[in-house]
Write an enzyme that holds these catalytic residues in place. Structure first.
Site, short mmCIF file in Angstrom:
data_model
loop_
_atom_site.label_atom_id
_atom_site.label_comp_id
_atom_site.label_asym_id
_atom_site.label_seq_id
_atom_site.Cartn_x
_atom_site.Cartn_y
_atom_site.Cartn_z
N SER A 151 44.90 37.19 31.33
CA SER A 151 44.70 37.14 29.87
C SER A 151 45.67 36.17 29.21
O SER A 151 45.25 35.32 28.40
CB SER A 151 44.81 38.55 29.26
OG SER A 151 45.96 39.23 29.71
N HIS B 10 41.49 42.99 36.31
CA HIS B 10 42.59 42.88 35.35
C HIS B 10 42.54 44.11 34.44
O HIS B 10 42.53 45.25 34.93
CB HIS B 10 42.46 41.54 34.60
CG HIS B 10 43.62 41.14 33.74
ND1 HIS B 10 44.89 41.66 33.90
CD2 HIS B 10 43.72 40.27 32.69
CE1 HIS B 10 45.70 41.11 33.00
NE2 HIS B 10 45.01 40.28 32.24
N HIS C 174 48.77 44.74 43.22
CA HIS C 174 49.12 43.81 42.15
C HIS C 174 49.33 42.42 42.74
O HIS C 174 49.76 42.29 43.89
CB HIS C 174 50.40 44.25 41.41
CG HIS C 174 50.52 43.63 40.06
ND1 HIS C 174 51.11 42.40 39.87
CD2 HIS C 174 50.10 44.05 38.85
CE1 HIS C 174 51.05 42.10 38.58
NE2 HIS C 174 50.45 43.08 37.93
N ARG D 19 55.58 50.26 34.36
CA ARG D 19 54.69 50.73 33.29
C ARG D 19 53.98 52.02 33.74
O ARG D 19 53.71 52.90 32.94
CB ARG D 19 53.67 49.64 32.93
CG ARG D 19 54.31 48.34 32.46
CD ARG D 19 53.29 47.22 32.30
NE ARG D 19 52.61 46.90 33.55
CZ ARG D 19 51.64 46.02 33.68
NH1 ARG D 19 51.21 45.34 32.63
NH2 ARG D 19 51.08 45.77 34.86
N ASP E 187 47.42 50.54 35.19
CA ASP E 187 46.10 51.10 34.89
C ASP E 187 45.81 52.40 35.62
O ASP E 187 44.85 53.09 35.28
CB ASP E 187 45.02 50.06 35.22
CG ASP E 187 45.21 48.78 34.41
OD1 ASP E 187 45.46 48.90 33.20
OD2 ASP E 187 45.13 47.68 34.99
N1 HAX Z 1 42.04 48.48 46.94
C1 HAX Z 1 41.45 47.88 48.00
N2 HAX Z 1 41.76 46.66 48.44
C2 HAX Z 1 42.76 46.03 47.82
C3 HAX Z 1 43.47 46.60 46.74
C4 HAX Z 1 43.05 47.87 46.29
N3 HAX Z 1 43.60 48.46 45.25
N4 HAX Z 1 44.40 45.72 46.32
C5 HAX Z 1 44.29 44.64 47.10
N5 HAX Z 1 43.29 44.82 48.01
C6 HAX Z 1 42.77 43.87 48.98
C7 HAX Z 1 42.29 42.63 48.24
O1 HAX Z 1 40.98 42.84 47.70
C8 HAX Z 1 42.33 41.59 49.32
O2 HAX Z 1 41.20 41.76 50.14
P1 HAX Z 1 40.43 40.51 50.79
O3 HAX Z 1 41.41 39.92 51.76
O4 HAX Z 1 39.24 41.10 51.42
O5 HAX Z 1 40.12 39.55 49.68
C9 HAX Z 1 43.57 42.00 50.11
O6 HAX Z 1 43.82 43.39 49.80
C10 HAX Z 1 44.82 41.21 49.73
O7 HAX Z 1 44.97 41.27 48.32
P2 HAX Z 1 46.42 41.15 47.65
O8 HAX Z 1 46.96 39.81 48.01
O9 HAX Z 1 47.24 42.33 47.96
O10 HAX Z 1 46.05 41.26 46.10
P3 HAX Z 1 45.58 40.11 45.12
O11 HAX Z 1 46.79 39.44 44.59
O12 HAX Z 1 44.55 39.25 45.74
O13 HAX Z 1 44.85 40.96 44.00
C11 HAX Z 1 44.62 42.79 42.53
C12 HAX Z 1 45.58 41.78 43.12
C13 HAX Z 1 45.32 43.50 41.40
C14 HAX Z 1 43.40 42.04 41.98
C15 HAX Z 1 44.21 43.79 43.63
O14 HAX Z 1 45.33 44.50 44.08
C16 HAX Z 1 43.13 44.75 43.17
O15 HAX Z 1 41.94 44.40 43.22
N6 HAX Z 1 43.52 45.99 42.70
C17 HAX Z 1 42.58 46.93 42.14
C18 HAX Z 1 42.17 46.52 40.74
C19 HAX Z 1 43.32 46.72 39.76
O16 HAX Z 1 43.97 47.74 39.74
N7 HAX Z 1 43.56 45.71 38.92
C20 HAX Z 1 44.58 45.79 37.88
C21 HAX Z 1 45.84 45.01 38.24
C22 HAX Z 1 46.91 45.10 37.18
C23 HAX Z 1 46.46 44.44 35.95
O17 HAX Z 1 46.24 43.25 35.83
N8 HAX Z 1 46.22 45.22 34.95
O18 HAX Z 1 45.64 44.78 33.84
#
Ligand code: HAX
Length: 435
Positions: free
Chosen positions: A241, A271, A318, A327, A374
């Site tokens: 964002s 996000h 994250h 948080r 979240d």
């Molecule tokens: N559940 C399952 N798999 C997950 C995971 C979760 N909570 N978190 C990471 N992974 C997976 C990723 O999808 C990725 O898989 P692939 O190799 O198949 O693509 C792998 O683990 C490595 O990811 P990472 O390097 O640990 O994480 P990223 O930096 O790529 O992504 C995310 C960070 C936040 C997007 C990710 O942890 C996620 O999707 N979490 C769940 C959604 C979420 O809670 N989002 C909010 C984040 C905080 C925020 O911005 N709030 O607004």
């Protein structure tokens, strides 16, 4: 001139000098490393942005102008003893780098009250949308529509010089922040409460008034709202964002266009929308096991079912953090201190915290198995009867707009350039890799 504007006017010349010197005399110093992996994987960890409002340490979490969340909660002015700090006080801190006094927050609060007049066409535009339009779409559209009001754009058209951009930008930021709770509450009342609007209570502060206008007239909820709006404000410059808004703003799009662009990014499930997804995941988990607080084994089984379906567990992991998000900790501690732990949804969130990190570690993919902001926020809303999960990201957006606008005011004050990185082709990457 307000204290806030005066403080910025005092500080900006020295900040500008620092930035000018860095560009002119040290512009070639290397601070990061671009690799093929980073270029193809979301630029994770690539140091290529500057943000002074906050800094995110992977282990410790966020610091707002040097203050951790517990430090900021303790040091910022509060409406009364035992109550949470004014989120507007944190905005003052983000903007200026100075902890405001109680009088300075009172002055800012009064300024925001005077500006909290939403043009009637914004309500007309919202009313024209189907009632089931996602609240984030409504929120973004309402913010975009107000570009019509931009003082920056009007001044730019009239020949505003670059050195003064920040002042008109600050004016837009103040107008926007003043109006956001009114707009968000309007969306809430229209979508879920039959549309009868609740007028602002001029005796309440900005955060508490938001709760009041939503129709949750409970002093504890007002206090939770202050905490909520404080902790979601800012998460340095690279999150989707803030970064989106920064890019759009670098083209000198006004604050309304820039913030709504960031809000559209916040609306993604990886996000900010994760807060909605997380509550839905928790409720479905409970429903799956008869509507009660699930056992640890049931949580484990459900978490594995989610992962085996190649879905993410919302609220965990994250892109930067490698520890439990402070948080999250702030909300967990708040819920425990207020005795909310026996509420079934809050209790389920706490049980999930006990189980899911272990499951994610065993799964072995996520770099961080720990909860982010979240994972907890929805349960606190449910506790106070705000059960409409689709609205949760709007709450986040009202708060995040403070961080984004503080960043944009700084960008404009420093005269930062149009953002325009260079892309390369896959063939160029292969050549660089010697393939
Ligand atoms: N559940 C399952 N798999 C997950 C995971 C979760 N909570 N978190 C990471 N992974 C997976 C990723 O999808 C990725 O898989 P692939 O190799 O198949 O693509 C792998 O683990 C490595 O990811 P990472 O390097 O640990 O994480 P990223 O930096 O790529 O992504 C995310 C960070 C936040 C997007 C990710 O942890 C996620 O999707 N979490 C769940 C959604 C979420 O809670 N989002 C909010 C984040 C905080 C925020 O911005 N709030 O607004």
């Amino acid at each position: 001139m307000s204290t806030l504007k005066g403080r910025l006017a005092d500080k900006i010349p020295a900040w500008r000098e620092d930035v000018r010197t860095l560009i002119k005399e040290h512009g070639d110093v290397v601070i990061g490393d671009a690799t093929i992996g980073k270029a193809l994987a979301g630029m994770r960890g690539l140091k290529a942005l500057v943000c002074d409002t906050s800094y995110l340490d992977p282990d410790e979490g966020i610091r707002f102008r040097g203050y951790t969340i517990p430090e900021a909660r303790a040091a910022l002015p509060k409406p009364g003893s035992g109550l949470e700090a004014y989120p507007t006080g944190l905005w003052f801190l983000l903007l200026t780098g100075d902890l405001p006094t109680a009088d300075e927050v009172a002055e800012l609060e009064a300024d925001l009250k005077a500006r909290a007049v939403v043009p009637s066409y914004v309500f007309g535009a919202l009313d024209a949308l189907p009632i089931d339009t996602h609240p984030m779409v409504q929120f973004s559209m309402a913010i975009t529509a107000m570009s019509n009001e931009s003082k920056f754009s009007a001044a730019y058209d009239a020949g505003l010089g670059k050195g003064d951009y920040w002042q008109a930008t600050l004016e837009d930021a103040l107008d926007l922040i003043a109006r956001l709770p009114v707009i968000a509450a309007y969306i809430y009342r229209r979508a879920y409460k039959g549309g009868d609007r609740i007028e602002a209570d001029q005796t309440l502060d900005w955060g508490a008034n938001f709760a009041h206008m939503m129709g949750v007239d409970n002093d504890d909820y007002k206090d939770l709202m202050r905490l909520y709006l404080l902790i979601h404000t800012d998460h340095e410059g690279g999150n989707v964002s803030a970064h989106t808004s920064h890019v759009v703003s670098s083209a000198l799009s006004d604050v309304y266009l820039s913030v709504s662009a960031g809000i559209n990014g916040l609306a993604g499930p990886l996000h900010g929308l994760a807060n909605q997804e997380c509550l839905k995941w928790i409720v479905t988990l409970m429903d799956h096991f008869g509507g009660n607080v699930p056992t640890e084994e049931q949580v484990r089984q459900y978490a594995w079912d989610t992962l085996n379906a190649r879905r993410v567990i919302p609220g965990f992991g994250h892109a930067v953090l490698r520890n439990t998000d402070p948080r999250y900790v702030a909300q967990r501690e708040y819920s425990l201190a207020k005795g909310m732990g026996s509420h079934p949804v809050v209790a389920t969130v706490h049980r999930v915290f006990d189980v899911v990190p272990g499951v994610l570690k065993e799964h072995g993919k996520a770099k961080s198995p720990w909860p982010n902001v979240d994972a907890h926020s929805g349960a606190l809303q449910v506790y106070y009867g705000v059960t409409e999960a689709d609205f949760y990201t709007v709450l986040f957006g009202v708060s995040r707009a403070m961080g984004i606008t503080a960043q944009i005011v700084w960008d404009r004050a420093m005269g930062l350039s149009l953002e325009r990185p260079k892309s390369v082709t896959v063939a160029m990457l292969k050549a660089a890799a010697g393939i």
